[in-house]
Design a protein around this motif. Structure first.
Motif, PDB file in Angstrom:
ATOM      1  N   GLU A  35       0.820  -1.223   0.000  1.00 16.74           N
ATOM      2  CA  GLU A  35       0.000   0.000   0.000  1.00 16.74           C
ATOM      3  C   GLU A  35       0.847   1.262   0.000  1.00 16.74           C
ATOM      4  O   GLU A  35       0.417   2.305  -0.487  1.00 16.74           O
ATOM      5  CB  GLU A  35      -0.923   0.018   1.234  1.00 16.74           C
ATOM      6  CG  GLU A  35      -2.026  -1.014   1.180  1.00 16.74           C
ATOM      7  CD  GLU A  35      -2.676  -1.248   2.547  1.00 16.74           C
ATOM      8  OE1 GLU A  35      -2.376  -0.507   3.519  1.00 16.74           O
ATOM      9  OE2 GLU A  35      -3.484  -2.196   2.638  1.00 16.74           O
ATOM     10  N   ASN A  36       2.041   1.196   0.592  1.00 12.89           N
ATOM     11  CA  ASN A  36       2.901   2.380   0.736  1.00 12.89           C
ATOM     12  C   ASN A  36       4.107   2.383  -0.178  1.00 12.89           C
ATOM     13  O   ASN A  36       4.964   3.250  -0.057  1.00 12.89           O
ATOM     14  CB  ASN A  36       3.376   2.489   2.189  1.00 12.89           C
ATOM     15  CG  ASN A  36       2.262   2.875   3.122  1.00 12.89           C
ATOM     16  OD1 ASN A  36       1.976   4.052   3.294  1.00 12.89           O
ATOM     17  ND2 ASN A  36       1.611   1.886   3.718  1.00 12.89           N
ATOM     18  N   ASP A  37       4.201   1.390  -1.059  1.00  9.44           N
ATOM     19  CA  ASP A  37       5.358   1.242  -1.928  1.00  9.44           C
ATOM     20  C   ASP A  37       6.644   1.251  -1.090  1.00  9.44           C
ATOM     21  O   ASP A  37       7.611   1.942  -1.391  1.00  9.44           O
ATOM     22  CB  ASP A  37       5.379   2.359  -2.979  1.00  9.44           C
ATOM     23  CG  ASP A  37       6.322   2.033  -4.128  1.00  9.44           C
ATOM     24  OD1 ASP A  37       6.578   0.834  -4.365  1.00  9.44           O
ATOM     25  OD2 ASP A  37       6.825   2.979  -4.765  1.00  9.44           O
ATOM     26  N   ALA A  38       6.608   0.480  -0.006  1.00  9.77           N
ATOM     27  CA  ALA A  38       7.724   0.425   0.944  1.00  9.77           C
ATOM     28  C   ALA A  38       8.532  -0.853   0.751  1.00  9.77           C
ATOM     29  O   ALA A  38       8.098  -1.788   0.086  1.00  9.77           O
ATOM     30  CB  ALA A  38       7.182   0.494   2.377  1.00  9.77           C
ATOM     31  N   THR A  39       9.691  -0.874   1.382  1.00 12.17           N
ATOM     32  CA  THR A  39      10.576  -2.043   1.373  1.00 12.17           C
ATOM     33  C   THR A  39      10.424  -2.783   2.685  1.00 12.17           C
ATOM     34  O   THR A  39      10.318  -2.165   3.746  1.00 12.17           O
ATOM     35  CB  THR A  39      12.046  -1.592   1.214  1.00 12.17           C
ATOM     36  OG1 THR A  39      12.177  -0.889  -0.012  1.00 12.17           O
ATOM     37  CG2 THR A  39      12.993  -2.777   1.212  1.00 12.17           C
ATOM     38  N   ILE A  40      10.437  -4.116   2.598  1.00 10.94           N
ATOM     39  CA  ILE A  40      10.405  -4.966   3.797  1.00 10.94           C
ATOM     40  C   ILE A  40      11.839  -5.379   4.127  1.00 10.94           C
ATOM     41  O   ILE A  40      12.602  -5.757   3.228  1.00 10.94           O
ATOM     42  CB  ILE A  40       9.582  -6.252   3.527  1.00 10.94           C
ATOM     43  CG1 ILE A  40       8.118  -5.944   3.296  1.00 10.94           C
ATOM     44  CG2 ILE A  40       9.775  -7.280   4.629  1.00 10.94           C
ATOM     45  CD1 ILE A  40       7.235  -5.988   4.489  1.00 10.94           C
ATOM     46  N   HIS A  41      12.182  -5.291   5.401  1.00 15.15           N
ATOM     47  CA  HIS A  41      13.447  -5.818   5.895  1.00 15.15           C
ATOM     48  C   HIS A  41      13.058  -6.955   6.838  1.00 15.15           C
ATOM     49  O   HIS A  41      12.441  -6.703   7.868  1.00 15.15           O
ATOM     50  CB  HIS A  41      14.227  -4.760   6.690  1.00 15.15           C
ATOM     51  CG  HIS A  41      14.645  -3.588   5.866  1.00 15.15           C
ATOM     52  ND1 HIS A  41      15.951  -3.332   5.563  1.00 15.15           N
ATOM     53  CD2 HIS A  41      13.913  -2.603   5.280  1.00 15.15           C
ATOM     54  CE1 HIS A  41      16.025  -2.227   4.824  1.00 15.15           C
ATOM     55  NE2 HIS A  41      14.792  -1.774   4.641  1.00 15.15           N
ATOM     56  N   VAL A  42      13.359  -8.174   6.460  1.00 19.64           N
ATOM     57  CA  VAL A  42      13.019  -9.305   7.320  1.00 19.64           C
ATOM     58  C   VAL A  42      14.276  -9.734   8.061  1.00 19.64           C
ATOM     59  O   VAL A  42      15.342  -9.863   7.476  1.00 19.64           O
ATOM     60  CB  VAL A  42      12.359 -10.466   6.541  1.00 19.64           C
ATOM     61  CG1 VAL A  42      13.256 -10.987   5.450  1.00 19.64           C
ATOM     62  CG2 VAL A  42      11.962 -11.594   7.455  1.00 19.64           C
ATOM     63  N   MET A  43      14.139  -9.879   9.390  1.00 21.79           N
ATOM     64  CA  MET A  43      15.304 -10.144  10.218  1.00 21.79           C
ATOM     65  C   MET A  43      15.099 -11.364  11.106  1.00 21.79           C
ATOM     66  O   MET A  43      14.058 -11.521  11.729  1.00 21.79           O
ATOM     67  CB  MET A  43      15.585  -8.933  11.116  1.00 21.79           C
ATOM     68  CG  MET A  43      16.669  -9.183  12.149  1.00 21.79           C
ATOM     69  SD  MET A  43      16.850  -7.794  13.263  1.00 21.79           S
ATOM     70  CE  MET A  43      18.224  -6.981  12.484  1.00 21.79           C
TER      71      MET A  43
END
Length: 147
Positions: A35-43
């Motif tokens: 929805e926000n054109d964001a990047t996911i950082h999975v940790m």
């Protein structure tokens, strides 16, 4: 009149331990990212404190290697959700105290939102919030969405 700042979300951190709660959080994070054109950082954080007793350095290296592999597997499940939704995703595996590593990474990377499960693998029977989630919420200024 008070001026309200509009918060734009560019980067979302999703800590995972492979639990069902973490995967629910990941699915929600992917939706917010899309929805926000964001990047996911999975940790995934290897908690070496989980290693009860290790006699020799080669055992430590072997254990760390095994935990890294396990963590990557958990993180890649989240990455697959992101890829399917056409969301950019970065995978990070660190070693240390989970809440410290989560907070430090969020600060280093300018994370706008942390999305976490209520309870992880280590505390599935605890009421309301698990210990890691509770400590992250209490120690960071980054908004935390608990799923």
């Amino acid at each position: 009149m008070a001026h309200e700042e509009e918060t734009h979300i560019d980067a979302i951190l999703v800590p995972t331990d492979g639990s069902k709660a973490a995967m629910r959080a990941a699915r929600q994070a992917v939706r917010v990212a899309r929805e926000n054109d964001a990047t996911i950082h999975v940790m995934y954080v290897m908690d070496m404190g989980d290693v009860d007793y290790v006699a020799v350095p080669s055992d430590i290296a072997e254990t760390k290697g095994r935990l890294t592999k396990k963590g990557r597997k958990f993180a890649e499940k989240v990455q697959a959700l992101a890829t399917e939704a056409n969301v950019e995703c970065t995978v990070v595996v660190r070693s240390g105290i989970p809440e410290d590593e989560i907070i430090e990474y969020a600060d280093e990377e300018g994370i706008d939102l942390i999305v976490m499960g209520k309870r992880g693998q280590r505390d599935p029977d605890k009421p309301l919030l698990g210990s890691t989630t509770k400590r992250v919420v209490g120690r960071t200024d980054v908004p935390v969405r608990v799923v």
